[in-house]
Design a protein around this motif. Sequence first.
Motif, PDB file in Angstrom:
ATOM      1  N   ALA A  47      84.245  37.961  21.401  1.00 54.87           N
ATOM      2  CA  ALA A  47      83.964  38.749  22.605  1.00 54.87           C
ATOM      3  C   ALA A  47      82.710  38.236  23.301  1.00 54.87           C
ATOM      4  CB  ALA A  47      83.802  40.226  22.258  1.00 54.87           C
ATOM      5  N   ALA A  48      81.714  37.817  22.527  1.00 55.42           N
ATOM      6  CA  ALA A  48      80.477  37.276  23.113  1.00 55.42           C
ATOM      7  C   ALA A  48      80.755  35.960  23.828  1.00 55.42           C
ATOM      8  CB  ALA A  48      79.418  37.090  22.034  1.00 55.42           C
ATOM      9  N   VAL A  49      81.582  35.115  23.215  1.00 57.34           N
ATOM     10  CA  VAL A  49      81.934  33.839  23.850  1.00 57.34           C
ATOM     11  C   VAL A  49      82.721  34.091  25.135  1.00 57.34           C
ATOM     12  CG1 VAL A  49      83.216  31.677  23.587  1.00 57.34           C
ATOM     13  CG2 VAL A  49      81.891  32.576  21.671  1.00 57.34           C
ATOM     14  N   ALA A  50      83.675  35.019  25.071  1.00 50.93           N
ATOM     15  CA  ALA A  50      84.472  35.341  26.259  1.00 50.93           C
ATOM     16  C   ALA A  50      83.596  35.957  27.353  1.00 50.93           C
ATOM     17  CB  ALA A  50      85.597  36.301  25.897  1.00 50.93           C
ATOM     18  N   GLY A  51      82.674  36.810  26.964  1.00 52.52           N
ATOM     19  CA  GLY A  51      81.772  37.427  27.947  1.00 52.52           C
ATOM     20  C   GLY A  51      80.871  36.394  28.603  1.00 52.52           C
ATOM     21  N   ALA A  52      80.319  35.489  27.795  1.00 51.72           N
ATOM     22  CA  ALA A  52      79.453  34.442  28.350  1.00 51.72           C
ATOM     23  C   ALA A  52      80.240  33.493  29.240  1.00 51.72           C
ATOM     24  CB  ALA A  52      78.777  33.667  27.222  1.00 51.72           C
ATOM     25  N   PRO A 127      86.788  46.432  27.173  1.00 53.62           N
ATOM     26  CA  PRO A 127      85.438  46.951  27.441  1.00 53.62           C
ATOM     27  C   PRO A 127      84.331  46.184  26.713  1.00 53.62           C
ATOM     28  CG  PRO A 127      86.939  48.738  26.878  1.00 53.62           C
ATOM     29  CD  PRO A 127      87.686  47.464  26.663  1.00 53.62           C
ATOM     30  N   LEU A 128      84.620  45.687  25.514  1.00 53.58           N
ATOM     31  CA  LEU A 128      83.610  44.933  24.764  1.00 53.58           C
ATOM     32  C   LEU A 128      83.273  43.629  25.470  1.00 53.58           C
ATOM     33  CD1 LEU A 128      81.800  44.701  22.280  1.00 53.58           C
ATOM     34  CD2 LEU A 128      83.740  43.659  21.072  1.00 53.58           C
ATOM     35  N   VAL A 129      84.287  42.892  25.889  1.00 54.01           N
ATOM     36  CA  VAL A 129      84.068  41.614  26.592  1.00 54.01           C
ATOM     37  C   VAL A 129      83.393  41.870  27.938  1.00 54.01           C
ATOM     38  CG1 VAL A 129      85.180  39.602  27.632  1.00 54.01           C
ATOM     39  CG2 VAL A 129      85.983  40.456  25.425  1.00 54.01           C
ATOM     40  N   GLU A 130      83.832  42.894  28.645  1.00 60.12           N
ATOM     41  CA  GLU A 130      83.209  43.231  29.922  1.00 60.12           C
ATOM     42  C   GLU A 130      81.736  43.571  29.747  1.00 60.12           C
ATOM     43  OE1 GLU A 130      85.630  46.370  31.509  1.00 60.12           O
ATOM     44  OE2 GLU A 130      87.161  44.969  32.226  1.00 60.12           O
TER      45      GLU A 130
END
Length: 165
Positions: A47-52, A127-130
Amino acid sequence: MSRKLDLTQGKIFTALIKLATPILATSLIQMAYTLTDMIWLGRVGSAAVAGAGTAGFFIWLGFGVILISKVGTEVMVAQTTGKKDINSAANYARNGLQFNFLSALIYGVVLLLNRNRLIDFFHLHDPLVEGMAFQYLTVVTCGLVFYFINPVLSGIFNGSGDSRT
């Protein structure tokens, strides 16, 4: 020992290799930075990689603005340095830095004020990725001035024949 490279003296191939090697090394370091960033974020989770990655799109979009003044500044500094007109070279360098500083401030404010809409543009449905994208965009935007200024500084040095610095 002077760090400036005079491309009008000696063998052109040797001079170009001396000029290009530090520029290539800079690109490799920038790629290594991105790779290291993804490795560390990967330890936090996908999720952190996708968010970044999502938020990084808007940072890379700003890179187009950076390249406009980087290339223009680099070319004009090179031309005026070649003509031995150091005052004009300094003026072009100053204008390029001022343009990028102002661009970074304006773009940063636009990103901060519109970060919810910008992240929502991708319809991530997670919501986590967002949330991670929102946080990453907020943090990275705070350092945007440095991100915008660095390529212009590099262009100024390259344009003056000092690619090693």
